[in-house]
Design an enzyme around this catalytic site. Structure first.
Site, mmCIF file in Angstrom:
data_model
loop_
_atom_site.group_PDB
_atom_site.id
_atom_site.type_symbol
_atom_site.label_atom_id
_atom_site.label_comp_id
_atom_site.label_asym_id
_atom_site.label_seq_id
_atom_site.Cartn_x
_atom_site.Cartn_y
_atom_site.Cartn_z
ATOM 1 N N CYS A 249 -7.749 9.053 -13.988
ATOM 2 C CA CYS A 249 -8.514 8.920 -15.227
ATOM 3 C C CYS A 249 -9.960 9.318 -14.937
ATOM 4 O O CYS A 249 -10.887 8.545 -15.147
ATOM 5 C CB CYS A 249 -8.410 7.510 -15.799
ATOM 6 N N ASP B 153 0.872 -1.172 0.000
ATOM 7 C CA ASP B 153 0.000 0.000 0.000
ATOM 8 C C ASP B 153 0.909 1.221 0.000
ATOM 9 O O ASP B 153 1.648 1.453 0.964
ATOM 10 C CB ASP B 153 -0.888 -0.033 1.244
#
Length: 449
Positions: free
Chosen positions: A387, A315
């Site tokens: 995106c 992570d």
């Protein structure tokens, strides 16, 4: 996923079989399962045609559902509603590449119901609904014309957010999501010159046009393994907007093996590879998901770049678990987001997302920015990317970060790129053939001490 052609009527398999699988895929999406999870369950020989029909149904789901609501006197159970939606989408918006006669669609939808034990008793109901649509289509279309989801093919909350975020371009943004995205390639400049690869494509009967610094847009999509030199790592598939990341991060500086670069959310590895294709840098690529991290390794191996990058399962925000204490010269943070900018390639996304997801993902993006900024050396740069076309995941996120960090400077970069052939926002003016996906880019520089 890319759009695939639908087999013409009269060829095997029959439309009734395809509609069964399409309806099941639509039902699963409406219940929260993505096409990436569901389509692999479709038998491989049927998958391209089922994917094409499912993409078509999801691109017109708002309209099809509104019409089904008016056709049915009662609310049909989900499996029946999904079959009706798949058939209605074909009747009111013929699919690209093939036009089924209306009576064929009706007959094959009824046959699809008869072929399934759980739907056999609903065949008459389905027949009645679809035949009513054929008789009353003009009036029914007029009834739903002012319904935003039916008109713009997105959930109402999504339409409202895009309209608020991009008041001049909102309709074009929504319309761009209805158009299949082109197949865009990124040429591996370490292996072959772009013009030389374009010639190889031409020799294989594949027309292309250049875009950006390393890209080629194909006139027609194809299977990746039919691309010249695919297995040898000469080329990758990557949208024109995504190809901007490497150039924006590396521009204006000479890079060498002494420079350390972090790709913080790297899977499936396209941007990692592009960085290595363009510069002799050390790259650490992270992803929190082990399966997705393996895809990074596979990507780098095919492109023969695996020796020049380290891949870790971690992570990125939990820096204590993976960081060695040595600062990075550059960081690419392609953060998890709603994917609202790539809906033309993933038409299920708009129906899977919920309005609350925007705030939840924005919080995750903030967490990553806060965790990674201290890892950047003075004089270094961080490229933040999503995106997404939503300002909460783009410009608003960056402005809030700058307000919290007086040691950050925003370098002129792309800003919000709107999908398709619509007018870009910010300083990006290249508009490739067929347009590009929706993206956001901001480069944040840390001044030298």
């Amino acid at each position: 996923m890319t759009d695939s052609p639908v087999k013409a009527p009269g060829t095997a398999p029959g439309l009734s079989v395809l509609l069964q699988h399409t309806a099941e895929a639509v039902r699963q999406v409406q219940q929260g399962r993505s096409l990436a999870e569901g389509l692999p369950d479709v038998p491989a020989p049927l998958r391209p045609a089922v994917q094409a029909l499912t993409f078509h149904a999801l691109r017109h789901l708002g309209l099809a559902r509104a019409l089904v609501d008016r056709l049915a006197d009662r609310s049909p159970e989900p499996v029946v509603q999904a079959l009706l939606v798949a058939a209605v989408a074909l009747l009111v918006a013929p699919a690209d590449g093939v036009r089924y006669a209306p009576h064929t669609v009706v007959n094959q939808a009824v046959e699809a119901a008869r072929q399934q034990r759980r739907l056999q008793r609903q065949a008459g109901f389905i027949n009645a609904c679809l035949r009513r649509l054929l008789r009353e289509q003009t009036d029914l279309m007029a009834e739903v014309a002012d319904d935003p989801p039916a008109r713009h093919h997105h959930p109402r909350w999504w339409i409202d957010r895009v309209r608020r975020d991009h008041p001049q371009d909102w309709a074009a943004v929504l319309q761009a999501s209805q158009e299949p995205g082109p197949m865009t390639l990124r040429v591996n400049r370490r292996r072959i010159d772009r013009s030389a690869y374009a010639l190889r494509l031409a020799e294989a009967g594949m027309a292309s046009l250049p875009t950006g610094e390393d890209g080629l847009v194909l006139a027609r999509p194809c299977a990746v393994d039919s691309l010249p030199g695919w297995t040898d790592g000469l080329v990758s598939v990557q949208d024109a907007a995504a190809q901007m990341a490497a150039g924006l991060l590396l521009q204006g500086q000479d890079w060498g093996p002494q420079h350390r670069v972090l790709d913080a959310c790297a899977a499936p590895g396209g941007k990692t590879a592009h960085l290595l294709e363009r510069a002799d840098v050390q790259v650490l690529a992270l992803d929190a998901d082990a399966d997705r991290a393996r895809r990074i390794g596979d990507t780098l191996q095919r492109l023969q770049l695996q020796a020049r990058a380290q891949v870790k399962v971690a992570d990125a925000a939990d820096t204590a678990a993976w960081w060695d204490g040595q600062p990075f010269d550059a960081i690419l943070l392609d953060a998890p987001c709603t994917a609202s900018g790539i809906v033309r390639r993933h038409p299920d996304v708009r129906w899977l997302r919920r309005e609350a997801d925007v705030a939840a993902l924005a919080a995750q993006q903030r967490r990553l920015l806060e965790a990674l900024w201290p890892l950047l050396r003075p004089g270094g740069r961080l490229l933040y990317a999503t995106c997404s076309v939503f300002r909460a995941e783009g410009e608003d996120q960056v402005q809030a970060f700058l307000a919290r960090h007086t040691d950050a400077r925003q370098h002129p970069s792309a800003g919000h790129l709107l999908p398709g052939a619509g007018r870009p926002v910010g300083q990006f003016n290249d508009n490739p053939p067929g347009g590009h996906d929706g993206f956001f880019y901001a480069r944040l520089d840390k001044p030298a001490a």
